[in-house]
Enzyme design. Structure first.
Site, PDB file in Angstrom:
ATOM      1  N   GLY A   1      -6.196  -3.529  -7.548  1.00  0.00           N
ATOM      2  CA  GLY A   1      -7.298  -2.598  -7.271  1.00  0.00           C
ATOM      3  C   GLY A   1      -6.780  -1.243  -6.825  1.00  0.00           C
ATOM      4  O   GLY A   1      -7.344  -0.198  -7.178  1.00  0.00           O
TER       5      GLY A   1
ATOM      6  N   ARG B   1       1.569   4.260  -3.142  1.00  0.00           N
ATOM      7  CA  ARG B   1       1.394   5.688  -2.845  1.00  0.00           C
ATOM      8  C   ARG B   1       2.702   6.445  -3.040  1.00  0.00           C
ATOM      9  O   ARG B   1       2.707   7.572  -3.541  1.00  0.00           O
ATOM     10  CB  ARG B   1       0.852   5.848  -1.413  1.00  0.00           C
ATOM     11  CG  ARG B   1      -0.637   5.416  -1.337  1.00  0.00           C
ATOM     12  CD  ARG B   1      -1.050   5.078   0.067  1.00  0.00           C
ATOM     13  NE  ARG B   1      -2.469   4.812   0.204  1.00  0.00           N
ATOM     14  CZ  ARG B   1      -3.067   3.645  -0.053  1.00  0.00           C
ATOM     15  NH1 ARG B   1      -2.351   2.609  -0.490  1.00  0.00           N
ATOM     16  NH2 ARG B   1      -4.366   3.495   0.114  1.00  0.00           N
TER      17      ARG B   1
ATOM     18  N   SER C   1     -13.273   2.019   3.120  1.00  0.00           N
ATOM     19  CA  SER C   1     -12.363   1.548   2.076  1.00  0.00           C
ATOM     20  C   SER C   1     -11.271   2.583   1.843  1.00  0.00           C
ATOM     21  O   SER C   1     -11.545   3.722   1.442  1.00  0.00           O
ATOM     22  CB  SER C   1     -13.130   1.302   0.773  1.00  0.00           C
ATOM     23  OG  SER C   1     -12.219   1.283  -0.312  1.00  0.00           O
TER      24      SER C   1
ATOM     25  N   ARG D   1     -13.123 -14.027  -1.210  1.00  0.00           N
ATOM     26  CA  ARG D   1     -12.241 -14.687  -0.234  1.00  0.00           C
ATOM     27  C   ARG D   1     -13.006 -15.467   0.832  1.00  0.00           C
ATOM     28  O   ARG D   1     -12.423 -16.354   1.467  1.00  0.00           O
ATOM     29  CB  ARG D   1     -11.294 -13.657   0.414  1.00  0.00           C
ATOM     30  CG  ARG D   1     -10.200 -13.226  -0.543  1.00  0.00           C
ATOM     31  CD  ARG D   1      -9.170 -12.331   0.097  1.00  0.00           C
ATOM     32  NE  ARG D   1      -8.097 -12.051  -0.854  1.00  0.00           N
ATOM     33  CZ  ARG D   1      -7.312 -11.000  -0.821  1.00  0.00           C
ATOM     34  NH1 ARG D   1      -7.464 -10.083   0.134  1.00  0.00           N
ATOM     35  NH2 ARG D   1      -6.362 -10.833  -1.717  1.00  0.00           N
TER      36      ARG D   1
ATOM     37  N   SER E   1       0.843  -1.211   0.000  1.00  0.00           N
ATOM     38  CA  SER E   1       0.000   0.000   0.000  1.00  0.00           C
ATOM     39  C   SER E   1       0.874   1.256   0.000  1.00  0.00           C
ATOM     40  O   SER E   1       0.599   2.220  -0.720  1.00  0.00           O
ATOM     41  CB  SER E   1      -0.896   0.022   1.238  1.00  0.00           C
ATOM     42  OG  SER E   1      -1.860  -0.978   1.149  1.00  0.00           O
TER      43      SER E   1
ATOM     44  N   ASP F   1      -7.030  -7.767   4.977  1.00  0.00           N
ATOM     45  CA  ASP F   1      -6.209  -8.636   4.127  1.00  0.00           C
ATOM     46  C   ASP F   1      -5.677  -9.864   4.875  1.00  0.00           C
ATOM     47  O   ASP F   1      -5.130 -10.779   4.256  1.00  0.00           O
ATOM     48  CB  ASP F   1      -5.032  -7.837   3.546  1.00  0.00           C
ATOM     49  CG  ASP F   1      -5.505  -6.776   2.556  1.00  0.00           C
ATOM     50  OD1 ASP F   1      -6.626  -6.906   2.025  1.00  0.00           O
ATOM     51  OD2 ASP F   1      -4.768  -5.797   2.331  1.00  0.00           O
TER      52      ASP F   1
HETATM   53  C1  S3P Z   1      -5.634  -1.158   0.103  1.00  0.00           C
HETATM   54  C2  S3P Z   1      -6.796  -1.085   0.780  1.00  0.00           C
HETATM   55  C3  S3P Z   1      -7.600  -2.259   1.158  1.00  0.00           C
HETATM   56  C4  S3P Z   1      -6.839  -3.562   0.992  1.00  0.00           C
HETATM   57  C5  S3P Z   1      -6.035  -3.616  -0.249  1.00  0.00           C
HETATM   58  C6  S3P Z   1      -5.064  -2.460  -0.325  1.00  0.00           C
HETATM   59  C7  S3P Z   1      -4.914   0.086  -0.202  1.00  0.00           C
HETATM   60  O1  S3P Z   1      -8.757  -2.265   0.376  1.00  0.00           O
HETATM   61  O2  S3P Z   1      -7.736  -4.667   1.027  1.00  0.00           O
HETATM   62  O3  S3P Z   1      -5.310  -4.827  -0.304  1.00  0.00           O
HETATM   63  O4  S3P Z   1      -3.731   0.037  -0.538  1.00  0.00           O
HETATM   64  O5  S3P Z   1      -5.538   1.145  -0.112  1.00  0.00           O
HETATM   65  P1  S3P Z   1     -10.028  -1.387   0.807  1.00  0.00           P
HETATM   66  O6  S3P Z   1      -9.629  -0.507   1.942  1.00  0.00           O
HETATM   67  O7  S3P Z   1     -10.421  -0.611  -0.365  1.00  0.00           O
HETATM   68  O8  S3P Z   1     -11.020  -2.397   1.261  1.00  0.00           O
END
Ligand code: S3P
Length: 427
Positions: free
Chosen positions: A93, A26, A165, A344, A22, A313
């Site tokens: 995602g 960023r 989220s 999952r 994450s 996660d």
């Molecule tokens: C993430 C946020 C989470 C997580 C994903 C990474 C991120 O998803 O499950 O693996 O880097 O912002 P959400 O917060 O959208 O559920």
């Protein structure tokens, strides 16, 4: 290809894990939006982060490596160039949702898509609020990716999210960078806050309260040195592996300990695990430290409510751990697991049953009785890295051989996972 896992005792030694995924996404994106060249240490070597890097390069950003450092030459908020083709977020995602926020503020048209898993994940959650603030964004069938984003006229707004989220929150904050005035995001409970911490570190004006964040638009972001700590979500597999195999004692060096991510430590502590923390410090607003953990007996626990975004996660591997605990574990309020890289909840329930475990599937979680004997079986990872790694951990204490189908998907977050697991066992 398959990976075979056998019963193991005694995981011992020290490991460094890949950089937090994450934070790595960023670091690359925000450094691109800053003025000047940023130096990033410890960037994740995962395929997901590679997807972010490739998209940024297609948008004209110069990124290069020198030994253990990654350099990003930022262009400011408006320096991206129109890409020559479709941007491919692969399986990620975070890449697709965060970059979409940035792309809504650009003065060119772009299209972003992903692999078959990503193309079946919900995007309405970003399309709807982005349209509300004046973005010109369109999804494909059922609002899935590919998303096409044209220049819009963005305005500041107060968003009330109905799911916690970090991807949605970050997408809207990034779009808010291009709007004059204050963007506020209010979440039902707090999700990971790396976006807020890093934007602040690079010079944005942000006020963070319990479950809300307010940011002033059009900031001047300035390049800086960014240290990416080891990924606590990758650490979770090793923590549980050490807990549940006899005579184990491991040290995981330089792990990210941001409180919005340490749900795994809190849940395992509640289950009876004992952690020791060393060398704790804060770098670029992110807490880090070394984590020591030994074999231990675990007890069943209830995981629900505000805890869920802090362990989202880690739930697949926690469900595996729950089979070995004393007493029942209940996981609820985790409906979001159904829209991750795979469903999952279904994948965990199906694979636990293949290993002979009893488990009750709930719409928003599962109930896992404790004290269960697992038997080696053929595990379908469904191409989901966290399912493959969770069941590799299960294989360590199951009877017989556990075969993980499509184990290569671990590259999405931790390319060296199987190798590191074996190294700890051989130490
Ligand atoms: C993430 C946020 C989470 C997580 C994903 C990474 C991120 O998803 O499950 O693996 O880097 O912002 P959400 O917060 O959208 O559920």
């Amino acid at each position: 290809m398959v990976e075979k896992i056998t019963n193991m005792n005694k995981l011992r030694g020290e490991i460094f894990l890949p950089g937090d995924k994450s934070i790595s996404h960023r670091a690359l994106m925000f450094a691109s939006l800053a003025n000047g060249t940023s130096e990033i240490f410890g960037l994740s070597s995962s395929e997901d982060v590679r997807s972010t890097m490739d998209c940024l390069k297609k948008l004209g950003i110069k990124i290069w490596n020198d030994k253990d450092k990654t350099y990003v030459k930022g262009t400011g908020l408006h320096g991206f160039q129109e890409p020559g083709g479709v941007l491919d977020a692969g399986n990620s995602g975070t890449t697709l949702r965060l970059l979409s926020g940035i792309l809504t503020g650009q003065n060119f048209t772009s299209t972003i898509t992903g692999d078959s898993s990503l193309k079946s994940r919900p995007m309405k959650r970003i399309i709807k609020p982005l349209m509300k603030i004046g973005a010109n964004i369109e999804g494909g069938k059922n609002q899935y990716a590919p998303l096409t984003i044209k220049p819009g006229n963005l305005k500041a707004y107060e968003h009330q999210l109905n799911i916690a989220s970090a991807q949605v929150k970050s997408c809207l904050l990034l779009a808010g960078l291009f709007a004059q005035g204050k963007t506020t995001i209010v979440e039902p409970s707090i999700s990971r806050n790396h976006t807020e911490k890093m934007l602040k570190y690079l010079g944005a004006e942000l006020a963070i309260e319990e479950t809300s964040v307010t940011m002033e638009g059009m900031p001047e972001l300035t390049s800086n040195v960014i240290n990416v700590p080891g990924d606590i979500s990758a650490a979770a597999f090793f923590m549980i592996a050490a807990c549940l195999t006899k005579d184990s004692s491991i040290k995981i060096k330089n792990v990210g300990l941001n409180p919005t991510r340490t749900g795994i430590v809190d849940v395992l502590t509640k289950m009876g695990a004992n952690f020791i923390f060393q060398n704790q410090e804060t770098k670029n607003n992110e807490e880090t430290g070394d984590v020591l953990i030994d074999s231990c007996a675990l007890h069943g626990v209830e995981i629900k409510g505000d805890m869920i975004p802090r362990v989202i996660d880690e739930i697949p591997v926690l469900a595996v751990a729950a089979t070995q605990a004393i007493g029942e574990t209940v996981i609820k309020d985790a409906r979001e697991l159904r829209v991750k890289e795979t469903d999952r909840i279904e994948a965990v329930v199906e694979n636990l049953r293949r290993m002979g475990a009893q488990v009750t599937e709930l719409e928003d979680g599962m109930v896992v009785p404790g004290n269960q004997k697992l038997t080696g079986a053929e595990i379908d990872s469904y191409g989901d890295h966290r399912i493959a790694m969770a069941f590799a951990v299960a294989g360590l204490f199951a009877d017989g051989i556990t075969t993980i189908k499509n184990p290569d998907c671990v590259k999405i977050s931790h390319p060296n996972f199987f190798h590191q697991l074996k190294e700890l066992a051989d130490d």
